[in-house]
Design a protein around this motif. Structure first.
Motif, PDB file in Angstrom:
ATOM      1  N   GLY A  29      -2.315  -1.982  -3.669  1.00 37.11           N
ATOM      2  CA  GLY A  29      -3.187  -2.722  -2.892  1.00 37.11           C
ATOM      3  C   GLY A  29      -3.717  -1.580  -3.396  1.00 37.11           C
ATOM      4  N   GLY A  30      -4.355  -1.335  -4.373  1.00 35.95           N
ATOM      5  CA  GLY A  30      -6.322  -0.121  -4.006  1.00 35.95           C
ATOM      6  C   GLY A  30      -6.430  -1.527  -5.508  1.00 35.95           C
ATOM      7  N   GLY A  31      -7.947  -1.007  -5.162  1.00 35.99           N
ATOM      8  CA  GLY A  31      -9.336  -1.845  -6.048  1.00 35.99           C
ATOM      9  C   GLY A  31      -9.289  -0.472  -6.837  1.00 35.99           C
ATOM     10  N   GLY A  32      -9.074   0.323  -7.233  1.00 38.85           N
ATOM     11  CA  GLY A  32      -8.717   1.364  -8.755  1.00 38.85           C
ATOM     12  C   GLY A  32      -9.281   3.044  -8.517  1.00 38.85           C
ATOM     13  N   PRO A  33      -9.618   3.291  -9.108  1.00 40.46           N
ATOM     14  CA  PRO A  33      -9.272   4.692  -9.022  1.00 40.46           C
ATOM     15  C   PRO A  33      -9.620   5.152  -8.468  1.00 40.46           C
ATOM     16  CG  PRO A  33      -9.808   4.480 -11.086  1.00 40.46           C
ATOM     17  CD  PRO A  33      -9.403   2.929 -10.721  1.00 40.46           C
ATOM     18  N   THR A  34      -9.798   5.805  -7.359  1.00 33.82           N
ATOM     19  CA  THR A  34     -10.733   6.440  -6.085  1.00 33.82           C
ATOM     20  C   THR A  34     -11.257   7.557  -6.057  1.00 33.82           C
ATOM     21  OG1 THR A  34      -9.633   6.601  -4.179  1.00 33.82           O
ATOM     22  CG2 THR A  34     -10.823   4.904  -4.508  1.00 33.82           C
ATOM     23  N   ALA A  35     -12.272   8.746  -6.088  1.00 34.89           N
ATOM     24  CA  ALA A  35     -12.267  10.311  -5.737  1.00 34.89           C
ATOM     25  C   ALA A  35     -10.620  10.496  -4.763  1.00 34.89           C
ATOM     26  CB  ALA A  35     -13.595  10.667  -5.731  1.00 34.89           C
ATOM     27  N   GLN A  80       8.427   9.681 -13.265  1.00 34.54           N
ATOM     28  CA  GLN A  80       7.644   8.971 -14.199  1.00 34.54           C
ATOM     29  C   GLN A  80       6.384   9.143 -13.568  1.00 34.54           C
ATOM     30  OE1 GLN A  80       6.976   4.272 -13.870  1.00 34.54           O
ATOM     31  NE2 GLN A  80       5.519   4.239 -15.261  1.00 34.54           N
ATOM     32  N   VAL A  81       5.003   9.742 -13.757  1.00 37.84           N
ATOM     33  CA  VAL A  81       4.427  10.743 -13.089  1.00 37.84           C
ATOM     34  C   VAL A  81       2.984   9.924 -13.821  1.00 37.84           C
ATOM     35  CG1 VAL A  81       2.710  12.891 -12.333  1.00 37.84           C
ATOM     36  CG2 VAL A  81       5.999  13.251 -13.152  1.00 37.84           C
ATOM     37  N   VAL A  82       1.966   9.495 -12.561  1.00 44.45           N
ATOM     38  CA  VAL A  82       1.171   8.174 -13.035  1.00 44.45           C
ATOM     39  C   VAL A  82      -0.229   8.676 -12.603  1.00 44.45           C
ATOM     40  CG1 VAL A  82       0.361   5.776 -12.967  1.00 44.45           C
ATOM     41  CG2 VAL A  82       2.876   6.372 -12.668  1.00 44.45           C
ATOM     42  N   PHE A  83      -1.127   8.859 -13.639  1.00 48.13           N
ATOM     43  CA  PHE A  83      -2.587   8.978 -13.677  1.00 48.13           C
ATOM     44  C   PHE A  83      -3.465   8.257 -13.660  1.00 48.13           C
ATOM     45  CE2 PHE A  83       0.219  12.789 -15.126  1.00 48.13           C
ATOM     46  CZ  PHE A  83      -0.460  13.593 -13.963  1.00 48.13           C
ATOM     47  N   THR A  84      -4.681   7.902 -13.172  1.00 48.25           N
ATOM     48  CA  THR A  84      -5.310   7.192 -13.144  1.00 48.25           C
ATOM     49  C   THR A  84      -6.796   7.687 -13.505  1.00 48.25           C
ATOM     50  OG1 THR A  84      -6.358   7.467 -11.014  1.00 48.25           O
ATOM     51  CG2 THR A  84      -4.771   5.732 -11.657  1.00 48.25           C
ATOM     52  N   SER A  85      -7.284   6.955 -14.399  1.00 45.98           N
ATOM     53  CA  SER A  85      -8.904   7.687 -14.787  1.00 45.98           C
ATOM     54  C   SER A  85      -9.914   6.391 -14.895  1.00 45.98           C
ATOM     55  CB  SER A  85      -9.092   8.392 -16.483  1.00 45.98           C
ATOM     56  OG  SER A  85      -7.940   9.223 -16.043  1.00 45.98           O
ATOM     57  N   PRO A  86     -10.998   6.632 -14.371  1.00 41.87           N
ATOM     58  CA  PRO A  86     -11.954   5.440 -14.595  1.00 41.87           C
ATOM     59  C   PRO A  86     -12.205   4.729 -15.701  1.00 41.87           C
ATOM     60  CG  PRO A  86     -13.098   7.573 -13.425  1.00 41.87           C
ATOM     61  CD  PRO A  86     -11.895   7.520 -14.201  1.00 41.87           C
ATOM     62  N   GLU A  87     -11.938   4.884 -16.872  1.00 43.18           N
ATOM     63  CA  GLU A  87     -12.060   4.365 -17.937  1.00 43.18           C
ATOM     64  C   GLU A  87     -10.658   3.648 -18.159  1.00 43.18           C
ATOM     65  OE1 GLU A  87     -10.213   8.113 -18.771  1.00 43.18           O
ATOM     66  OE2 GLU A  87     -12.029   7.769 -17.875  1.00 43.18           O
ATOM     67  N   LEU A  88     -10.174   3.644 -17.578  1.00 45.38           N
ATOM     68  CA  LEU A  88      -8.975   3.087 -17.783  1.00 45.38           C
ATOM     69  C   LEU A  88      -8.376   1.540 -17.043  1.00 45.38           C
ATOM     70  CD1 LEU A  88      -5.759   5.468 -18.171  1.00 45.38           C
ATOM     71  CD2 LEU A  88      -6.736   4.375 -20.122  1.00 45.38           C
ATOM     72  N   GLY A  89      -9.380   1.170 -15.491  1.00 42.25           N
ATOM     73  CA  GLY A  89      -9.689   0.471 -15.115  1.00 42.25           C
ATOM     74  C   GLY A  89      -8.519   0.158 -14.847  1.00 42.25           C
ATOM     75  N   GLU A  90      -7.660  -0.960 -14.855  1.00 40.39           N
ATOM     76  CA  GLU A  90      -6.275  -1.297 -14.072  1.00 40.39           C
ATOM     77  C   GLU A  90      -5.230  -0.378 -14.173  1.00 40.39           C
ATOM     78  OE1 GLU A  90      -5.714  -5.161 -13.173  1.00 40.39           O
ATOM     79  OE2 GLU A  90      -6.785  -5.258 -10.963  1.00 40.39           O
ATOM     80  N   ASP A  91      -5.562   0.092 -16.060  1.00 37.32           N
ATOM     81  CA  ASP A  91      -4.232   0.421 -16.685  1.00 37.32           C
ATOM     82  C   ASP A  91      -4.347   2.120 -15.980  1.00 37.32           C
ATOM     83  OD1 ASP A  91      -4.049  -1.655 -17.758  1.00 37.32           O
ATOM     84  OD2 ASP A  91      -4.805  -0.883 -19.682  1.00 37.32           O
ATOM     85  N   GLN A  92      -3.197   2.285 -16.862  1.00 37.46           N
ATOM     86  CA  GLN A  92      -2.895   4.006 -16.105  1.00 37.46           C
ATOM     87  C   GLN A  92      -2.164   4.698 -17.630  1.00 37.46           C
ATOM     88  OE1 GLN A  92      -0.174   2.291 -13.585  1.00 37.46           O
ATOM     89  NE2 GLN A  92      -1.310   2.390 -11.744  1.00 37.46           N
ATOM     90  N   HIS A  93      -2.165   6.019 -17.431  1.00 35.97           N
ATOM     91  CA  HIS A  93      -1.529   7.143 -17.791  1.00 35.97           C
ATOM     92  C   HIS A  93       0.249   7.616 -17.173  1.00 35.97           C
ATOM     93  CE1 HIS A  93      -5.229   7.913 -21.481  1.00 35.97           C
ATOM     94  NE2 HIS A  93      -4.393   6.818 -21.704  1.00 35.97           N
ATOM     95  N   SER A  94       0.726   7.437 -17.574  1.00 33.91           N
ATOM     96  CA  SER A  94       2.441   7.809 -17.311  1.00 33.91           C
ATOM     97  C   SER A  94       2.733   8.680 -18.235  1.00 33.91           C
ATOM     98  CB  SER A  94       3.443   6.094 -17.012  1.00 33.91           C
ATOM     99  OG  SER A  94       3.330   5.225 -16.091  1.00 33.91           O
ATOM    100  N   VAL A  95       3.026   9.695 -17.398  1.00 35.24           N
ATOM    101  CA  VAL A  95       3.870  10.930 -18.183  1.00 35.24           C
ATOM    102  C   VAL A  95       5.858  10.471 -17.667  1.00 35.24           C
ATOM    103  CG1 VAL A  95       3.862  13.483 -18.619  1.00 35.24           C
ATOM    104  CG2 VAL A  95       1.689  11.621 -18.359  1.00 35.24           C
ATOM    105  N   TYR A  96       6.354  10.618 -18.980  1.00 35.64           N
ATOM    106  CA  TYR A  96       8.009  10.658 -18.883  1.00 35.64           C
ATOM    107  C   TYR A  96       8.468  11.803 -19.069  1.00 35.64           C
ATOM    108  CZ  TYR A  96       6.973   5.339 -18.625  1.00 35.64           C
ATOM    109  OH  TYR A  96       6.454   4.656 -18.537  1.00 35.64           O
ATOM    110  N   VAL A  97       8.990  12.597 -17.586  1.00 33.69           N
ATOM    111  CA  VAL A  97       9.716  14.159 -17.713  1.00 33.69           C
ATOM    112  C   VAL A  97      11.045  14.189 -17.687  1.00 33.69           C
ATOM    113  CG1 VAL A  97       9.528  15.851 -16.197  1.00 33.69           C
ATOM    114  CG2 VAL A  97       7.316  15.130 -16.362  1.00 33.69           C
ATOM    115  N   ASP A  98      11.990  14.216 -17.727  1.00 34.15           N
ATOM    116  CA  ASP A  98      13.587  15.279 -18.090  1.00 34.15           C
ATOM    117  C   ASP A  98      13.401  15.356 -16.088  1.00 34.15           C
ATOM    118  OD1 ASP A  98      16.130  15.220 -17.873  1.00 34.15           O
ATOM    119  OD2 ASP A  98      16.092  15.661 -19.681  1.00 34.15           O
TER     120      ASP A  98
END
Length: 485
Positions: free
Chosen positions: A286-292, A117-135
């Motif tokens: 523990g983070g408060g959201g995506p950061t640079a 599971q490779v997880v990416f954050t974006s400011p527009e997602l807030g606490e949600d994330q995009h998870s990419v699943y790789v074999d």
């Protein structure tokens, strides 16, 4: 353990009528039984609906570990077929190629039959994330989901339903109210049932088993209600305590207590030697959201994992990239099944060294208990056994509440001249003021403190008392007007 019939008080618990207003009679002190009975009744009638919601949604949550592979089998499963996993860096590169947007948050390498599971954050997602699943064996991208702290959409939906009924912050009040009163209802029912069985033969058996010889009606229903509650009481107290630890108001007070006792989960330092970066880290949870963050070299993750494994981090882990150029990578064990593996290390891949380490064995006792309690509350600590126990608690609580309301129905007057929809409260008003002086002196400060720490216990309790007193005053006024007429 929600409702108790009027007859459950027994002769020893039935309070005498309160002295008429203005009669000049002094206050007479009686035991705790009448107060417990009336409080148990109020809590059972008014709080039980919230407990039903918590039990039903919690029961749904217990099956999510089995539901995820059914709904998301394509994304979550990989066929090892005797093959060796490719370097994690290749898997991350494949995920990045399929999802070029966003910041890399963390990577959970796959093992056995699971995908990475490779997880990416974006400011527009807030606490949600995009998870990419790789074999992990072919570096093929199996799919992508919008997740919340690693939870699949289905699990997130059921979790939100249990926590806040999909009503956001306002909805969290329902679950905190249920947790704040569950222990009161459970302990109060246990005390009342214990009092009722005192002096009887076979007391332990009568406490634990319903009297099947009792005639049909409220007595038999009460036996099932109370004896089942006795079997559930330890589990219900556990659910109440662990549920309160992450509630909105009581949870904040619990966190303040941990801070005061210096009993928080130890902070893992990610500052690199000689750098002026942040002094602490601790992973994506523990983070408060995506950061640079600086661009991450995917190739570094292989060295990070190798160093962490060499330092003793076995089992499933999550790898968190550095927050900035002056910070180290973090590798966290995420095995919540007993015996848990929750150690963490901060790794400098350039130097090939472990910068800092935090072992679960070294955590403060309260931090350990809090972590283990939350895992057990979520059905993770003992695997399927944990899930079965939670499901049994939920079903048992629903049965106890059903029997409680059934008693209320069975106690209703049925005579033509006294017909009513439900039974009257089991104890005459005024039980609040019929306690011994010592109980009032000790109890008031204790209840005030509890109400301060658990606001959604204190506020409803105050409302119960105010309503009780107002209705009692109104009834006395009506009675006085009838006498004078």
């Amino acid at each position: 353990m929600s409702l108790t019939s009027a007859r459950s008080a027994g002769p020893a618990e039935a309070p005498p009528p309160a002295a008429p207003a203005g009669s000049g009679a002094g206050r007479r002190a009686y035991g705790l039984g009448p107060l417990l009975l009336r409080l148990h009744f109020y809590a059972g009638v008014l709080v039980a609906p919230f407990l039903v919601l918590a039990a039903v949604t919690g029961l749904a949550y217990t099956v999510t570990p089995q539901l995820d592979p059914i709904v998301y089998g394509t994304e979550l499963r990989a066929d090892p077929a005797g093959r060796t996993a490719l370097p994690v860096s290749e898997q991350v590169a494949a995920a990045r190629a399929a999802h070029p947007e966003g910041t890399l948050s963390y990577v959970a390498p796959g093992a056995g039959g699971t995908t990475t599971q490779v997880v990416f954050t974006s400011p527009e997602l807030g606490e949600d994330q995009h998870s990419v699943y790789v074999d992990p064996y072919t570096a093929q991208v199996k799919g992508q989901l919008t997740t919340w702290f690693g939870y699949t959409p289905v699990r997130t939906w059921i979790d939100d339903l249990h926590r806040n009924l999909h009503l956001g912050t306002v909805g969290r009040h329902y679950s905190e109210l249920a947790a704040s009163w569950l222990w009161v209802v459970a302990l109060g029912g246990l005390a009342l049932w214990w009092r009722r069985q005192r002096g009887s033969r076979g007391r332990i058996r009568r406490l634990l088993l319903p009297d099947l010889a009792a005639r049909k009606g409220v007595r038999r229903t009460r036996g099932w209600h109370a004896s089942t509650g006795v079997w559930l009481v330890v589990g219900l107290l556990f659910l109440s305590a662990t549920g309160l630890t992450w509630s909105r108001y009581a949870g904040a007070n619990f966190g303040a207590g941990l801070d005061a006792l210096d009993a928080r989960t130890p902070v893992l330092s990610t500052a690199l030697s000689g750098a002026d970066g942040p002094a602490a880290g601790g992973g994506h949870h523990g983070g408060g959201g995506p950061t640079a963050a600086p661009p991450v070299d995917p190739a570094a993750i292989d060295d990070v994992l190798r160093i962490a494994r060499a330092d003793g981090l076995t089992g499933p882990v999550e790898v968190v990239p550095p927050a900035d150029v002056s910070s180290a990578w973090t590798v966290e064990q995420v095995d919540n099944v007993w015996p848990v593996r929750l150690d963490r290390v901060a790794v400098d891949p350039a130097a090939g060294t472990v910068v800092d380490r935090s072992d679960f064995a070294d955590w403060p006792l309260l931090a350990k208990l809090s972590s283990l309690g939350i895992s057990a509350h979520m059905g993770l600590l003992f695997g399927p056994v944990n899930q079965i126990l939670l499901a049994a608690l939920a079903v048992g609580l629903l049965c106890v509440i059903f029997w409680g309301y059934r008693m209320w129905w069975q106690r209703r007057p049925t005579r033509a001249d006294r017909r009513a929809v439900v039974g009257a409260p089991p104890v005459a008003r005024g039980a609040w003021w019929q306690l011994p002086t010592w109980a009032i002196v000790i109890g008031l400060p204790a209840v005030f403190l509890l109400g301060w720490v658990l606001p959604l216990f204190g506020i409803p309790l105050l409302a119960f008392i105010v309503v009780d007193l107002v209705v009692a005053a109104w009834q006395r006024r009506r009675a006085g007007a009838a006498v004078s007429a």
